[in-house]
Write a protein that holds these residues in place. Structure first.
Motif, PDB file in Angstrom:
ATOM      1  N   ARG A 312     -18.015  16.222 -40.545  1.00  0.00           N
ATOM      2  CA  ARG A 312     -19.424  16.535 -40.322  1.00  0.00           C
ATOM      3  C   ARG A 312     -19.842  17.519 -41.411  1.00  0.00           C
ATOM      4  NH1 ARG A 312     -19.940  18.326 -34.719  1.00  0.00           N
ATOM      5  NH2 ARG A 312     -20.510  16.195 -34.150  1.00  0.00           N
ATOM      6  N   LEU A 313     -20.705  17.081 -42.293  1.00  0.00           N
ATOM      7  CA  LEU A 313     -21.078  17.861 -43.463  1.00  0.00           C
ATOM      8  C   LEU A 313     -22.008  19.013 -43.112  1.00  0.00           C
ATOM      9  CD1 LEU A 313     -21.798  14.837 -45.821  1.00  0.00           C
ATOM     10  CD2 LEU A 313     -19.785  16.331 -45.919  1.00  0.00           C
ATOM     11  N   SER A 314     -22.067  19.994 -43.986  1.00  0.00           N
ATOM     12  CA  SER A 314     -23.076  21.048 -43.852  1.00  0.00           C
ATOM     13  C   SER A 314     -24.449  20.443 -44.124  1.00  0.00           C
ATOM     14  CB  SER A 314     -22.795  22.180 -44.838  1.00  0.00           C
ATOM     15  OG  SER A 314     -22.878  21.688 -46.169  1.00  0.00           O
ATOM     16  N   ARG A 315     -25.504  21.156 -43.756  1.00  0.00           N
ATOM     17  CA  ARG A 315     -26.857  20.587 -43.868  1.00  0.00           C
ATOM     18  C   ARG A 315     -27.216  20.256 -45.323  1.00  0.00           C
ATOM     19  NH1 ARG A 315     -31.779  20.413 -40.959  1.00  0.00           N
ATOM     20  NH2 ARG A 315     -33.050  18.945 -42.136  1.00  0.00           N
ATOM     21  N   ASP A 316     -26.861  21.117 -46.267  1.00  0.00           N
ATOM     22  CA  ASP A 316     -27.217  20.853 -47.661  1.00  0.00           C
ATOM     23  C   ASP A 316     -26.508  19.606 -48.184  1.00  0.00           C
ATOM     24  OD1 ASP A 316     -24.852  22.467 -47.407  1.00  0.00           O
ATOM     25  OD2 ASP A 316     -24.880  22.799 -49.568  1.00  0.00           O
ATOM     26  N   MET A 317     -25.237  19.443 -47.828  1.00  0.00           N
ATOM     27  CA  MET A 317     -24.501  18.246 -48.252  1.00  0.00           C
ATOM     28  C   MET A 317     -25.030  16.995 -47.548  1.00  0.00           C
ATOM     29  SD  MET A 317     -20.559  19.502 -48.377  1.00  0.00           S
ATOM     30  CE  MET A 317     -20.017  20.895 -49.366  1.00  0.00           C
TER      31      MET A 317
END
Length: 357
Positions: A312-317
């Motif tokens: 689960r990626l960070s929001r920016d990624m």
């Protein structure tokens, strides 16, 4: 919690249903029912059950303290795990020595730019159903999840290197499983698919680990004839719990660009919980509230059934993948060799919402 329980009274235990004869708090509902007095609120009898009353506990924290359960958990666990002054000195000394030794043979400036590093605590050993295939080690504790392999950990770092909003140059790697960690480092430095062979690696060089993350390590030693460093436990300096605390502190006190946590591990999730809520920065005035970023590892285990292990990626990624690159999960896998969650991202806000639900 389990002390002084009347085990013959089944109303003290719940499995699968919320209690109907009482309420958790006055904040949960306006009712004439009495408050719950049960000592045990949740027993995990089935693989897909969710903890009961979490929403009510979140409402209670909001009502009583003005903060979410996610925030309250960080404050409470930080209080419960507070070290004595002597232990705190040992933990800080371990962190300082680890940073010193990690830069002894490096051309990098010892005043590292934390925004170019990631924090990557790895939980392996007894946690993993597939550990025997990965390290040929066996453990007495029942495994809980199918872990990413060392090669997949390298591929995850490739993803961060490719998608990070800031250039990355290093990683803080810690684990209770030294043999697994060595394999990860080997893949990083020698696999021809690695995009992170140039990364600088910070390790807890003062870690005296028992090799697994449970209290059953003595049973493991006896059953599988696995050796243990004889120095472990001979003093506070070599105590494995003190060492674990030093790894925790090493991972969060620099406030790196991203913290990668295993969702199925309460230990690595604790690190994210503290980093997201508390000011753990070694320079307190440099702390930026609500700016920490996370990446979660979602694995197939007894709590969550998944077709694929994914991240689960960070929001920016996440935004970069969805809006700029426009990759769905299959296209992402074809490109990076790792599946990603295409319907959610990891952030402080989503962590709070997840706990609240």
């Amino acid at each position: 919690i389990l002390s002084n329980i009347n085990r013959s009274n089944p109303t003290q235990f719940y499995a699968g249903k919320s209690p109907t004869h009482c309420i958790f708090s006055n904040a949960a509902a306006v009712t004439t029912l009495p408050a719950c007095t049960e000592r045990v609120l949740y027993i995990n009898r089935h693989s897909r059950q969710q903890p009961l009353l979490v929403r009510a506990m979140n409402q209670y924290c909001k009502h009583e303290f003005g903060i979410s359960l996610f925030e309250f958990a960080a404050i409470l666990t930080n209080f419960l795990l507070r070290p004595s002054p002597k232990v705190a000195d040992i933990v800080h000394a371990k962190v300082r020595q680890s940073l010193h030794e990690s830069f002894l043979n490096s051309d990098l400036n010892k005043n590292i730019n934390a925004s170019q590093y990631i924090s990557f605590p790895i939980r392996a050993s007894d946690k993993c159903k597939n550990i025997a295939d990965l390290t040929q080690q066996h453990y007495s504790h029942k495994p809980e999840t199918k872990c990413f392999s060392p090669t997949e950990y390298m591929l995850i770092m490739n993803v961060l290197q490719s998608l990070s909003s800031t250039p990355l140059q290093g990683v803080i790697l810690t684990s209770e499983d030294a043999s697994f960690l060595s394999q990860v480092v080997d893949r990083m430095q020698h696999d021809n698919r690695s995009l992170v062979s140039h990364w600088h690696i910070i390790r807890n060089t003062q870690d005296f680990s028992v090799g697994e993350g449970t209290t059953t390590y003595r049973m493991t030693q006896q059953r599988y004839h696995q050796a243990l460093d004889q120095r472990i436990g001979s003093s506070l300096d070599t105590d494995h719990i003190v060492s674990a605390l030093s790894s925790l502190w090493l991972q969060i006190h620099l406030e790196t660009a991203y913290l990668v946590s295993l969702y199925e591990s309460s230990w690595t999730e604790l690190m994210w919980n503290w980093l997201a809520v508390l000011n753990c920065n070694q320079q307190r005035d440099k702390h930026r509230p609500l700016h920490n970023k996370c990446v979660q590892l979602l694995t197939d285990g007894y709590l969550h059934r998944r077709e694929h292990n994914k991240i689960r990626l960070s929001r920016d990624m996440f935004d970069k993948v969805q809006q700029n690159m426009q990759l769905d999960a299959q296209q992402f896998y074809d490109r990076f060799g790792i599946w990603y969650a295409e319907n959610s991202w990891c952030s402080i806000e989503t962590s709070q919402n997840t706990v609240g639900k």
